[in-house]
Design an enzyme around this catalytic site. Sequence first.
Site, PDB file in Angstrom:
ATOM      1  N   HIS A   1       0.836  -1.204   0.000  1.00 24.20           N
ATOM      2  CA  HIS A   1       0.000   0.000   0.000  1.00 24.20           C
ATOM      3  C   HIS A   1       0.870   1.253   0.000  1.00 24.20           C
ATOM      4  CE1 HIS A   1      -3.263   2.490   2.295  1.00 24.20           C
ATOM      5  NE2 HIS A   1      -3.289   2.725   1.011  1.00 24.20           N
TER       6      HIS A   1
ATOM      7  N   ASN B   1      -5.793   3.615   6.897  1.00 26.91           N
ATOM      8  CA  ASN B   1      -7.142   4.138   6.654  1.00 26.91           C
ATOM      9  C   ASN B   1      -8.117   3.876   7.795  1.00 26.91           C
ATOM     10  OD1 ASN B   1      -7.010   5.589   4.167  1.00 26.91           O
ATOM     11  ND2 ASN B   1      -6.373   3.652   3.275  1.00 26.91           N
TER      12      ASN B   1
END
Length: 283
Positions: free
Chosen positions: A140, A190
Amino acid sequence: MAERERVAVVGAGTMGNGIAHVFAQHGHEVVLVDVSQERLEDARSTIAANLDRQVRKGALDARARDATLARIATATELEAAATATVVLEAVPEDYRLKADLFEDLDALTMEAVLASNTSSISITALARNTARPERVIGMHFMNPVPVMKLVEVIRGLQTSEETTTKVLDLARRLDKTPVQVNDSPGFVSNRVLMPMINEAIFCLMEGVADAQAIDTVMKLGMNHPLGPLALADLIGLDTCLAILEVLHRDLGEDRYRPCPLLRKYVAAGWLGRKAGRGFFNYS
Ligand code: NAD
């Protein structure tokens, strides 16, 4: 893993172009694949412009810029990924789309590590669409990829130690700092960031303050380089909504409920910077 990888980056949007840029700059051969020829052309111009900026800043010389660009090929057919040793998937944050892609990549590639740049979707679930769950992992990157140091490396339930070690090492060779986390909705980045962005949107919707004021409070008061609403515009409001939907559904808690104003902006096509308009105007 070989010193120089053959990397296929699938999806040439906000993230894909930056990921291709960084791999190519560090000597890896890259093919950037997208269903849209227009997105591929935009990606090439963005990469060229970002490399030029690095040259102007003295971070790169002109020869390295040209060599980087020469290492990036583009294609509209997924078959171009067949000989890759590493695949980086960066298509929109939609489970069905990614699951189908992983199934196709599994059939198409031989030994490749299949890495997803997903912001929130389960790596374990994506791996289930392949016959190589031990070689499926989350890699990511953060936006903008050439600038941001972090790579969150997400280990699915069946990701092997060997794959994890290879990907951690690969991230370091890209001059990034990898942090290993376990597979859980939104991972760490997130899970923590999106509730803050969502709350800022609730503040805006409820008239607590206007967008500029909300962002100024967070910039000057919390020392954030970018306010939460400007950051949401940078990420893409459709991407923010998709991530919040995963958090809300998979963690089952009301506190992750996407703000109705976010849904309204996405419905209007106000997707942030990439659309020229989000919480702020970029036209
Ligand atoms: P984007 O919408 O900007 O780009 C996605 C690209 O994928 C588009 O160019 C689209 O044409 C292409 N695409 C769609 N279906 C495809 C297919 N089947 N094959 C090939 N290409 C296809 O999206 P993005 O913001 O770059 O996000 C990509 C991924 O990265 C998402 O999973 C997102 O959650 C994640 N991510 C985004 C950010 C961010 O700040 N935007 C940060 C970290 C991670």
